[in-house]
Design an enzyme around this catalytic site. Structure first.
Site, PDB file in Angstrom:
ATOM      1  N   GLU A  75      13.549 -48.880  59.812  1.00 18.91           N
ATOM      2  CA  GLU A  75      14.496 -48.686  58.723  1.00 18.91           C
ATOM      3  C   GLU A  75      14.690 -47.212  58.425  1.00 18.91           C
ATOM      4  O   GLU A  75      13.782 -46.394  58.596  1.00 18.91           O
ATOM      5  CB  GLU A  75      14.010 -49.394  57.462  1.00 18.91           C
ATOM      6  N   CYS A  99      15.545 -40.612  54.782  1.00 13.02           N
ATOM      7  CA  CYS A  99      14.136 -40.871  55.134  1.00 13.02           C
ATOM      8  C   CYS A  99      14.113 -41.533  56.516  1.00 13.02           C
ATOM      9  O   CYS A  99      14.657 -42.615  56.717  1.00 13.02           O
ATOM     10  CB  CYS A  99      13.522 -41.781  54.086  1.00 13.02           C
ATOM     11  N   CYS A 158       2.323 -48.460  63.095  1.00 17.19           N
ATOM     12  CA  CYS A 158       1.478 -47.293  62.829  1.00 17.19           C
ATOM     13  C   CYS A 158       0.051 -47.610  63.256  1.00 17.19           C
ATOM     14  O   CYS A 158      -0.351 -48.762  63.271  1.00 17.19           O
ATOM     15  CB  CYS A 158       1.519 -46.960  61.337  1.00 17.19           C
ATOM     16  N   CYS A 169      -3.824 -47.151  56.711  1.00 16.96           N
ATOM     17  CA  CYS A 169      -4.113 -46.751  55.333  1.00 16.96           C
ATOM     18  C   CYS A 169      -4.122 -48.023  54.481  1.00 16.96           C
ATOM     19  O   CYS A 169      -3.230 -48.859  54.600  1.00 16.96           O
ATOM     20  CB  CYS A 169      -3.073 -45.752  54.831  1.00 16.96           C
ATOM     21  N   CYS A 179      -1.033 -49.087  52.360  1.00 18.01           N
ATOM     22  CA  CYS A 179       0.275 -48.992  53.005  1.00 18.01           C
ATOM     23  C   CYS A 179       0.583 -50.256  53.795  1.00 18.01           C
ATOM     24  O   CYS A 179      -0.244 -50.718  54.586  1.00 18.01           O
ATOM     25  CB  CYS A 179       0.320 -47.778  53.930  1.00 18.01           C
ATOM     26  N   CYS A 209      10.836 -57.909  48.279  1.00 19.38           N
ATOM     27  CA  CYS A 209       9.562 -57.388  48.784  1.00 19.38           C
ATOM     28  C   CYS A 209       8.435 -58.423  48.784  1.00 19.38           C
ATOM     29  O   CYS A 209       7.741 -58.583  49.763  1.00 19.38           O
ATOM     30  CB  CYS A 209       9.118 -56.200  47.931  1.00 19.38           C
TER      31      CYS A 209
END
Ligand code: SAH
Length: 376
Positions: free
Chosen positions: A96, A109, A116, A120, A123, A347
């Site tokens: 995104e 952004c 990833c 973390c 996250c 979300c």
């Protein structure tokens, strides 16, 4: 034969690609410059559009090359003007990109990886495995998609009318684990005849890949943001597991030595506010003590919860108290109202891998909206 994309090639790579179709000799540089201009300054999506290039060459280029954009799986517009694109570069290769307009600038952004490796704890992307690094072309294409949608190509456009004025490498992924591609992409973004964004207006955010920080300063020269999130190693070891490899003092030493660091070019330290974890007054005091001597901004980020997240956002009163300590120490520490909330409403229900990616980019969107004003 499948077509090769010319997007994201460095200038020498572009010249080499053109040489392969017979554009050589004294003409070659001029031709490469022309095509470069059409791609980045004018946003050409086909060779047909390149009217200053001869018809014969245009046809030859179209046989071998493409300027095709990634597939836009989803494009959303928030009532506050924030835009979000879900882009697909291939099966399962989705990221995104988020555009956040503000009064005096517009920030894009951009993602650097699909997934990833950092894990973390707070996250959402950390719950998803790395699929792969994005290529320089895929990174640059995110800017092109935004400029296409916003009719924002620089050719003939006064700077004050530009819509994408800043780029933050704060989407999915760790940019310093994809160094070469991120470097090539930022070079194209910062090229005055390319995407024409000043390096002062491009920010690279890292979780703290210490061995790459000096090189980032020397070879990329963008503004640096560091996801610090804690002032004590016991806490940071849990939040950002990379801390076990490069602890806070090691990371801050690399920050102190960041090439080009000055009061005009400060490092932004990102600090996510997690209730009862890193948000005490003692944490704030330790934070400013640790940062002493580093030209810095501190960006306090209210935590964005996601399903199954092991943390909660700090109470507003605690965030304010924390900010007071940071401000009293002489640091600007804006806590900004998140943007584009309405297009993030779902979300809490997101489940599939690609949908998880959407969620994590949303967090990045909130993040970059809060990013403190960059100089220049
Ligand atoms: N890997 C790089 C680039 C990602 S930037 C880095 O870590 O800096 C994305 C920023 O959003 C990082 O500062 C990250 O720590 C922060 N972030 C991630 N999840 C978040 C959440 N749930 N709420 C608020 N900020 C979050």
């Amino acid at each position: 034969m499948s077509l090769t994309s010319l997007i994201g090639l460095t200038r020498p790579e572009l010249a080499a690609a053109l040489a392969a179709v017979g554009v050589e000799g004294k003409d070659a540089r001029m031709r490469a410059g022309q095509i470069w201009h059409w791609i980045y300054q004018r946003g050409a999506t086909s060779f047909e559009a390149m009217t200053s290039v001869s018809k014969a060459l245009r046809a030859k280029l179209a046989e071998r090359f493409t300027l095709e954009r990634p597939e836009i799986v989803e494009a959303q517009l928030s009532e506050d003007g924030t835009r979000k694109w879900l882009l697909r570069f291939g099966p399962g290769i989705e990221v995104e990109t988020v555009y956040i307009p503000e009064e005096d600038r517009g920030t894009l952004c951009v993602s650097s990886q699909v997934g990833c490796t950092l894990n973390c704890r707070f996250c959402h992307t950390g719950t998803q495995k790395l699929v792969r690094n994005l290529t320089a072309g895929e990174i640059v294409a995110q800017v092109l998609v935004a400029r296409d949608a916003l009719a924002d190509y620089p050719a003939g456009k006064p700077t004050e009318l530009r819509r994408v004025t800043n780029v933050v490498m704060m989407g999915m992924g760790e940019p310093l684990y994809n160094f070469d591609n991120v470097k090539a992409a930022i070079q194209i973004m910062a090229d005055g005849e390319g995407l024409s964004l000043s390096k002062r207006r491009i920010t690279l955010s890292t979780a703290g890949v210490v061995p790459m920080i000096a090189r980032a300063g020397e070879e990329i020269g963008a503004m640096l943001a560091v996801s610090l999130h804690a002032a004590r190693d016991e806490v940071r070891d849990v939040l950002v597991p990379l801390n076990k490899k490069y602890d806070i003092d090691t990371l801050l030493a690399a920050c102190r030595a960041y090439p080009g660091l000055s009061n005009a070019r400060r490092i932004t330290f990102e600090y996510v506010m997690l209730k009862g974890v890193n948000d005490s007054i003692a944490d704030a005091k330790l934070l400013v003590k640790k940062l002493a001597g580093i030209p810095a901004k501190i960006n306090l980020i209210p935590f964005n919860a996601w399903p199954g997240a092991p943390y909660e956002c700090s109470d507003w009163a605690e965030i304010e108290k924390f900010a007071d300590v940071v401000n009293a120490a002489g640091y600007a520490s804006p806590v900004r109202t998140p943007r584009g909330r309405d297009i993030m409403a779902a979300c809490g229900q997101l489940k599939s891998e690609s949908v998880k990616e959407r969620a994590s980019a949303k967090f990045a969107a909130l993040r970059s909206a809060e990013l403190q004003r960059m100089p220049g």
